[in-house]
Design a protein around this motif. Sequence first.
Motif, mmCIF file in Angstrom:
data_model
loop_
_atom_site.group_PDB
_atom_site.id
_atom_site.type_symbol
_atom_site.label_atom_id
_atom_site.label_comp_id
_atom_site.label_asym_id
_atom_site.label_seq_id
_atom_site.Cartn_x
_atom_site.Cartn_y
_atom_site.Cartn_z
ATOM 1 N N GLY A 6 1.681 10.979 4.959
ATOM 2 C CA GLY A 6 1.713 9.783 5.567
ATOM 3 C C GLY A 6 2.741 8.585 3.866
ATOM 4 O O GLY A 6 3.541 9.516 3.298
ATOM 5 N N ASP A 7 3.156 7.250 4.883
ATOM 6 C CA ASP A 7 4.425 6.564 3.975
ATOM 7 C C ASP A 7 3.294 6.131 2.925
ATOM 8 O O ASP A 7 2.771 4.958 3.141
ATOM 9 C CB ASP A 7 5.259 6.137 4.879
ATOM 10 C CG ASP A 7 6.330 5.748 3.789
ATOM 11 O OD1 ASP A 7 6.035 4.883 3.460
ATOM 12 O OD2 ASP A 7 7.572 5.155 4.327
ATOM 13 N N VAL A 8 3.759 6.310 1.845
ATOM 14 C CA VAL A 8 2.561 5.882 0.486
ATOM 15 C C VAL A 8 2.950 4.537 0.387
ATOM 16 O O VAL A 8 2.219 3.207 0.166
ATOM 17 C CB VAL A 8 3.383 6.380 -0.934
ATOM 18 C CG1 VAL A 8 2.474 5.694 -1.709
ATOM 19 C CG2 VAL A 8 2.516 7.562 -1.001
ATOM 20 N N ALA A 9 4.135 3.963 0.963
ATOM 21 C CA ALA A 9 4.567 2.237 0.975
ATOM 22 C C ALA A 9 3.798 1.337 2.093
ATOM 23 O O ALA A 9 3.448 0.370 1.801
ATOM 24 C CB ALA A 9 6.186 1.983 0.932
ATOM 25 N N ALA A 10 4.146 2.298 3.169
ATOM 26 C CA ALA A 10 3.632 1.898 4.490
ATOM 27 C C ALA A 10 2.159 1.654 3.987
ATOM 28 O O ALA A 10 1.127 0.930 4.313
ATOM 29 C CB ALA A 10 3.378 2.293 5.142
ATOM 30 N N HIS A 11 0.936 3.064 3.545
ATOM 31 C CA HIS A 11 -0.434 2.834 2.990
ATOM 32 C C HIS A 11 -0.794 1.500 2.212
ATOM 33 O O HIS A 11 -1.804 0.905 2.700
ATOM 34 C CB HIS A 11 -0.946 3.934 2.166
ATOM 35 C CG HIS A 11 -2.264 4.001 2.245
ATOM 36 N ND1 HIS A 11 -3.151 4.326 2.746
ATOM 37 C CD2 HIS A 11 -2.507 4.732 0.883
ATOM 38 C CE1 HIS A 11 -4.256 4.323 2.648
ATOM 39 N NE2 HIS A 11 -3.662 4.541 1.232
ATOM 40 N N LEU A 12 -0.035 1.422 1.175
ATOM 41 C CA LEU A 12 -0.175 -0.013 0.789
ATOM 42 C C LEU A 12 -0.187 -1.487 1.188
ATOM 43 O O LEU A 12 -0.930 -2.119 0.526
ATOM 44 C CB LEU A 12 0.585 0.005 -0.816
ATOM 45 C CG LEU A 12 1.343 1.241 -1.530
ATOM 46 C CD1 LEU A 12 1.857 1.277 -3.046
ATOM 47 C CD2 LEU A 12 -0.864 1.675 -2.318
ATOM 48 N N LEU A 13 0.952 -1.187 2.453
ATOM 49 C CA LEU A 13 0.615 -2.678 3.023
ATOM 50 C C LEU A 13 -0.976 -2.718 3.081
ATOM 51 O O LEU A 13 -1.223 -3.881 3.568
ATOM 52 C CB LEU A 13 1.292 -2.186 4.261
ATOM 53 C CG LEU A 13 2.942 -2.226 3.606
ATOM 54 C CD1 LEU A 13 4.158 -2.533 4.645
ATOM 55 C CD2 LEU A 13 3.115 -3.429 2.708
#
Length: 141
Positions: A6-13
Amino acid sequence: MKPSGGDVAAHLLGVTPERRRADAEILIDLMREISGREPVLWGTIIGFGSCHYRYPTDTEGDCGILGFAPRKAATTIYLLDGVDAHAEELARLGPHTTGVGCLYVKRLEDVDLDVLRGILTRSLAWVEGGGSEGMRLTVTG
């Protein structure tokens, strides 16, 4: 466990509350600096590097070398060498709670980041040193 890709930046959102997201960004920078590795998602855990573990019972698996999960109630920081290995430092850390291998922090701004850096650095050295007889570790990434 395996990296989920998964995309870490997208997860943080999607992390709430906002304080947890801000704390996550600070922890990413700190763990990246300490480990020299980039963050990767392991489900909902943000991990740095990878290792294979094996217990004397032959239970085995994979996990990040350092890692944390920004949860709603608190940020969970995973310590493979366990929290008991850091009792002296934890006494100076600031407000937190613990489990066997987990450090729970509600507000990163309330803890001493230099103390946390020391805890994470020691934990990383323990992992890179192969763990212990109770938990053998092999760094794989």
